[in-house]
Each structure stands twice: as structure tokens, then as C-alpha cells.
Design a protein around this motif. Structure first.
Motif, mmCIF file in Angstrom:
data_model
loop_
_atom_site.group_PDB
_atom_site.id
_atom_site.type_symbol
_atom_site.label_atom_id
_atom_site.label_comp_id
_atom_site.label_asym_id
_atom_site.label_seq_id
_atom_site.Cartn_x
_atom_site.Cartn_y
_atom_site.Cartn_z
ATOM 1 N N THR B 113 0.841 -1.191 0.000
ATOM 2 C CA THR B 113 0.000 0.000 0.000
ATOM 3 C C THR B 113 0.881 1.248 0.000
ATOM 4 O O THR B 113 2.081 1.162 0.250
ATOM 5 C CB THR B 113 -1.002 0.022 1.160
ATOM 6 N N ALA B 114 0.277 2.402 -0.316
ATOM 7 C CA ALA B 114 1.045 3.638 -0.511
ATOM 8 C C ALA B 114 0.048 4.768 -0.741
ATOM 9 O O ALA B 114 -1.150 4.510 -0.911
ATOM 10 C CB ALA B 114 1.952 3.479 -1.734
ATOM 11 N N PRO B 115 0.504 6.020 -0.780
ATOM 12 C CA PRO B 115 -0.430 7.138 -1.009
ATOM 13 C C PRO B 115 -1.312 6.944 -2.241
ATOM 14 O O PRO B 115 -2.502 7.263 -2.224
ATOM 15 C CB PRO B 115 0.500 8.343 -1.181
ATOM 16 N N LEU B 116 -0.732 6.409 -3.313
ATOM 17 C CA LEU B 116 -1.516 6.203 -4.542
ATOM 18 C C LEU B 116 -2.728 5.305 -4.299
ATOM 19 O O LEU B 116 -3.805 5.530 -4.859
ATOM 20 C CB LEU B 116 -0.618 5.604 -5.646
ATOM 21 N N ALA B 117 -2.572 4.293 -3.436
ATOM 22 C CA ALA B 117 -3.666 3.358 -3.139
ATOM 23 C C ALA B 117 -4.846 4.089 -2.516
ATOM 24 O O ALA B 117 -6.017 3.803 -2.817
ATOM 25 C CB ALA B 117 -3.172 2.246 -2.221
ATOM 26 N N GLU B 118 -4.526 5.060 -1.668
ATOM 27 C CA GLU B 118 -5.596 5.778 -0.966
ATOM 28 C C GLU B 118 -6.463 6.617 -1.888
ATOM 29 O O GLU B 118 -7.594 6.935 -1.558
ATOM 30 C CB GLU B 118 -4.981 6.679 0.119
ATOM 31 N N GLU B 119 -5.927 6.978 -3.030
ATOM 32 C CA GLU B 119 -6.684 7.812 -3.974
ATOM 33 C C GLU B 119 -7.313 6.990 -5.102
ATOM 34 O O GLU B 119 -7.841 7.558 -6.048
ATOM 35 C CB GLU B 119 -5.773 8.893 -4.582
ATOM 36 N N SER B 120 -7.243 5.662 -5.003
ATOM 37 C CA SER B 120 -7.711 4.812 -6.105
ATOM 38 C C SER B 120 -8.875 3.930 -5.671
ATOM 39 O O SER B 120 -8.954 3.525 -4.511
ATOM 40 C CB SER B 120 -6.558 3.913 -6.584
ATOM 41 N N ASP B 121 -9.765 3.619 -6.613
ATOM 42 C CA ASP B 121 -10.877 2.714 -6.305
ATOM 43 C C ASP B 121 -10.373 1.294 -6.084
ATOM 44 O O ASP B 121 -10.871 0.579 -5.215
ATOM 45 C CB ASP B 121 -11.892 2.714 -7.461
#
Lengths: 334, 334
Positions: B113-121
Motif C-alpha cells: 500500500t502507498a499514497p496512490l492506493a488511498e486515492e484509487s478505487d
């Protein structure tokens, strides 16, 4: 044709094409050409991307277009092609291929007629002047005709208002270029003297101006000056290419007036911090009076392209390597 | 996660995404990333271009995507993003931007997981091995996951049959890469010794393989070896760039198995006639047993990319410039 006729003819040709748009549904625009003729398609793709909710645009090299054979190519496609002398075999073949798929084919060329014309539904004869020289009709030069065709498309299909603004802005574009030449000439001479012995010069831009960087890299530096080059996208720069930057590596950065300018500004900051051999051409520093405020971003690439040609002429004079010199093109089989 | 879990997780993640496809109309695919992560999107665009009559695909650098702000981006868009460690700020911002427009966002990353995951469906955690090393799960490496997501899309939306063939072919892909490594290692060592002192090396390809040439140019040669480079499209080569070719200018040409191969063959012929410092990597010369005949063209870039990484490792050993060495990336502000 006389100069006045050239203008009238091109305008009438465009008007006929815009009439033809009305007679069919158009969902896809394919912008198909090779090399420098392909580079001039990029601003029109940028325009369609930003402004059309229904129509999508692609830029393809002519042979890539044929072999890739996009499954969406069909009777609801507009294929715009370009070849300066209308004799590029791949582009003529691409027009034939597109017509066979039922697409509307429109081809741009400088000459009055040529093989490409025979394979196209419509043609436009654009105006052209040698690098760095003022075209008596910049309002119907190749980039301008491309915008007429694509802004005209969105005017007809989606009521987009940029087309009218384009026409009034183009009427004043000759004056913009004239002033830009006066403003650039001495800097171009100085640049040419300072950089004539470089073996590598990179170009960089983003958004609506990327094609201009591409054109200068492949047509002027590689083809006409035999210098190593590469058009680096200003956003991609930070994800690999920037590691090549050093005090002795020359970069030309274009700064436009379009929405992607923050990427070019970020690249500029980094170039200043870590590089030294820089040429920054900023559209903001040129006088664009007479150009509609909403069109300045779209027309900046035409301005920057012209200014770069002023530099090309001076570079050729300084290197003693004429822009016309070739070792392969039109000289050996390929 | 254990090795077995990594595989199961990625497969389940893809399956969930394919279920999500069924719940909405998808007309546009945006493939959004930076640098090497962007390069791996190109084959999937090629696939969609060739096979979908309804869905169109674009590859954009993350910031270009945001600033360009395509008017067709909306709830009928699928936006696939990738960042190796999920921390590329532009790509995280692009995911957030796309989600704000109502698009379905799917992000690939190597980490859990990472920041990108938090902004993705949705996310997919792909498998990864260092350059030239055999990944225990090449069937869920980044390029393979991209194809699962795009071939899966056309399976669900248009009944395209390539997805099933992809899955069975990927089961045999580890063996293909293992043989390719054995076959390439000695040639890679010899190439590295012969070319370690070159300051410029161009790469060239077309069609489904162009992104591989781009990746090697910007990530390996420019970023990791500080050598000047440029990925030249094999069709564009003849419209400017070829004038740079001489006996002393090194070129790497990729020859694939896709429909655009005639362009690469034409470039090969010219390179042989006018150049000398050549590396030709031809997918035809590798054993692709176990790969479905209809998938060989699409999977050739994955093979060629792996082989190029074998060359990268040997080049780094010969130059003494480790692939990990950077002067700017993650070291200075930018």
C-alpha cells in the motif's frame, strides 16, 4: 497562383470541408503524417483533447496508422493528412487506406496537386515560407490550416466558439511574427555562435508545444544539422532523462501559454539549478497583440516554432552546414 | 506476503476489477503514469487500438493528464495508473483528479500500500524482480497485469477472446524468459564490453514495442547510465532522424512480432547499409513455446524488455556505473 489567390483558395477549400463535416457523424479524428508534417498535428490534438466531449483525436505516423489499423477507424472518422510536396509514399498510402475504410480524408500540401491529392476527398493548399522568413500568408500556413480544420470541426459539431476567435486572431498573426523575428534575430546569432560546436542539443516542452520541440529535434537538429537530439517531455524529464543533465549538456526549453505551463516552469527551475547551456524561449516575452486572449495558448506553438526557425537559420550559418544538406534523404534508396 | 499469496492476491484483485467493469459503461481508457511506469502502458494501448471498436485509449504522463484535462474524462472513463512504490506525487494527484471526475481508477504498485492506493478505487500489487533477474511470478509482473486489465476489459465489454489466451500463455511465460536469459547472457556481455564507452546510444522500435525502446532510452541509458539517448519510432526514422546515422553512431533496434514489424524491418535494412554499431534484438530468434499464436505479437514486448534488462546489467558491470547510481533522483529537490 497569385498571392491573393492562394489565400482565397485555401479559405474556400476549408469552407468546403466544413460543409462536408455537416453531412456525416464524426467521432474520431486521426492526424496522420510523417516527421515534420506529423509534428504540426500535435497542437490540434491538444485542442480537441481539451475541448471536445464527444470527439477523440490521435496522432499517428502514416505507416504506424496503416499497420496498427485502429479498429475505430471507419465512416465516422475524419482523417487529416499532410505531406509538404504531397509525395510521401506512406502518407499517400495512409489516405488510400483510410478512404477504403469509409473515412472522410482531408490532405494538406504546399503544392497545388500531387499523388496524395488523388487519394483524398479534399485537399488544402497551404502557404509556406523557408525557415525564418516571413510568410505573406501565415493565416493559411500549415499549423494554422490544421487549427482551421479542427476548430471548425468543433464549431460545427459542438458549437465551440474558438473558430471565430481563431479567424480574427490569425488576421493579426503576421504582425506577431514580424515583431518576434526582430526581437529574436540578435539572440539567435549569439546562440548560434555559442553552440555551433555542440554535438548534442536536447529540446523540451509539454502540452500544446511538445510537437514543436519534437519538430526542432528531429527536423532541424538531427536532419538538417546532424546533431544528436531528443524532444523530452517536460513532465517525463523528472522520471529519467534529467539524470543526463550537467553543466555541459545543452537544453532548449519552450515555455508556452497553455495550461501545461507549470510543467515547463518546473523544468526551467531545475535546468537553471543544474545546467548552464540553456536556451529558454518563453512565449510570454513576445508581443501577441491582436490575438484573442483565449487563443494565445493555442497559438503560442506557432510563434515558438517560427522563432526556432530563426535560430535554425543562424545555426546553419554558424556551423557552415546548410539546412538543405542531406546524406540520405532523397539521395539513397530507403 | 508469501510468494503464493502474492499470486493469489494479484489475481483476485484483477478479478474484482473485472467485476467492477460490468457495473458501468466504459468508453475511454486513460493510461496514466510517469517515466518507466508510463512506458509499460504502451502495449496495452496498442491492444485496445487494434481490437476495440468502441473503446479508445490514451497514454499520458501524469501531470500532462491533469493539466491537459481531457474533456472526455468522466464517469465512462477507466483510468489505470502505475507507480512502482506508489509514491510518485504526480500520479497520486492524477488518481485523485480522475476520481473527482467520476472515473473508475485502478492503480498498480509493487508495494502493498502507498499514497496512490488511498486515492484509487482499486489497486493491484504486481510482482517485480531486479533488472535481468527471473521473477518467480512473471504472470503478474507489471506489463502482464496491464494486459490482464485491458484484455479483461474487452472480454467483458466486447466478448474479445484474447483474455483467456493471455491467461494460458502467461502460465508459460516464466519458461520463455528463462530460456531468453540463457540465450542472451553471452551476447549481452560482449555488447557491454564493446559499447561501454559510447556516449550516445539510440533505441528504435514501432507499434507494440515502441514503449520498450522508450523505457530503455530514458530509464536505463539516460537515468541509470548517463548516456545520451532517444527512442526513435522506426517509421519516423526516415523522416529526419536517419540523417544522424553514421558508422560510429550506435543503434539498438527491436524487432517484434506485431503487425508493424515491416517498419522495423525497413529500419533494419537501412541500419545495415549505413551503420555499423548495431544491436538487433529480434523476438523471432527467441523460443516462445507455450505462448498462444495470437498472443505472440502482444507478448513480444515483455520478452524484449526482459532481454534488454539482461543487457542493462552487463552494461552497468562493464561501465562500472551501477544501475542504482543517481545524481538528482531522490537526492535533490525537484
Amino acid at each position: 497562383m497569385s498571392v491573393a489567390n492562394v489565400l482565397t483558395t485555401a479559405q474556400e477549400q476549408v469552407n468546403q470541408i466544413i460543409e462536408a463535416y455537416k453531412e456525416r457523424e464524426i467521432r474520431r479524428v486521426f492526424l496522420v503524417a510523417c516527421g515534420g508534417s506529423s509534428a504540426l498535428m500535435y497542437p490540434s490534438k491538444y485542442f480537441i483533447d481539451r475541448e471536445s466531449t464527444q470527439i477523440t483525436a490521435e496522432v499517428y505516423n502514416s505507416n504506424e496508422f496503416i499497420y496498427r489499423n485502429p479498429a475505430t477507424l471507419g465512416s465516422d472518422s475524419l482523417v487529416i493528412l499532410c505531406s509538404h510536396k504531397g509525395k510521401t509514399p506512406e502518407t499517400t498510402e495512409a489516405a488510400k487506406f483510410a478512404k477504403g475504410k469509409g473515412a472522410l480524408t482531408v490532405s494538406l500540401m504546399y503544392v497545388e496537386t500531387a499523388p496524395l491529392a488523388e487519394e483524398s476527398d479534399f485537399i488544402v493548399n497551404y502557404s509556406w515560407a523557408p525557415p525564418g522568413q516571413l510568410d505573406p500568408h501565415p493565416e493559411i500556413a500549415n499549423y494554422a490550416v490544421l487549427y482551421r480544420l479542427t476548430m471548425g470541426l468543433l464549431a460545427v459539431k459542438e458549437g465551440n466558439k474558438k473558430y471565430e476567435k481563431l479567424l480574427s486572431s490569425l488576421d493579426n498573426f503576421g504582425q506577431v511574427l514580424k515583431k518576434a523575428k526582430e526581437q529574436s534575430l540578435e539572440s539567435a546569432k549569439a546562440y548560434a555562435q555559442a553552440f555551433k560546436n555542440e554535438s548534442v542539443i536536447y529540446t523540451m516542452a509539454s502540452g500544446v508545444n511538445y510537437g514543436i520541440a519534437y519538430s526542432f529535434a528531429i527536423c532541424i537538429l538531427m536532419e538538417m544539422q546532424w546533431k544528436h537530439s531528443h524532444a523530452i517531455h517536460a513532465g517525463e524529464f523528472f522520471h529519467g532523462p534529467f539524470e543526463i543533465l550537467d553543466k555541459d549538456v545543452p537544453f532548449i526549453l519552450l515555455k508556452g501559454l497553455d495550461e501545461t505551463r507549470p510543467m515547463e516552469e518546473r523544468a526551467h527551475k531545475f535546468l537553471k539549478e543544474h545546467g548552464e547551456k540553456l536556451l529558454i524561449l518563453d512565449a510570454k516575452e513576445f508581443d501577441m497583440s491582436g490575438i484573442d486572449e483565449e487563443l494565445k495558448g493555442y497559438l503560442a506553438p506557432l510563434l515558438l516554432n517560427f522563432v526556432l526557425r530563426v535560430y535554425a537559420v543562424e545555426l546553419a550559418a554558424a556551423t557552415g552546414h546548410a539546412l538543405e544538406t542531406r546524406r540520405y534523404m532523397f539521395k539513397v534508396p530507403y
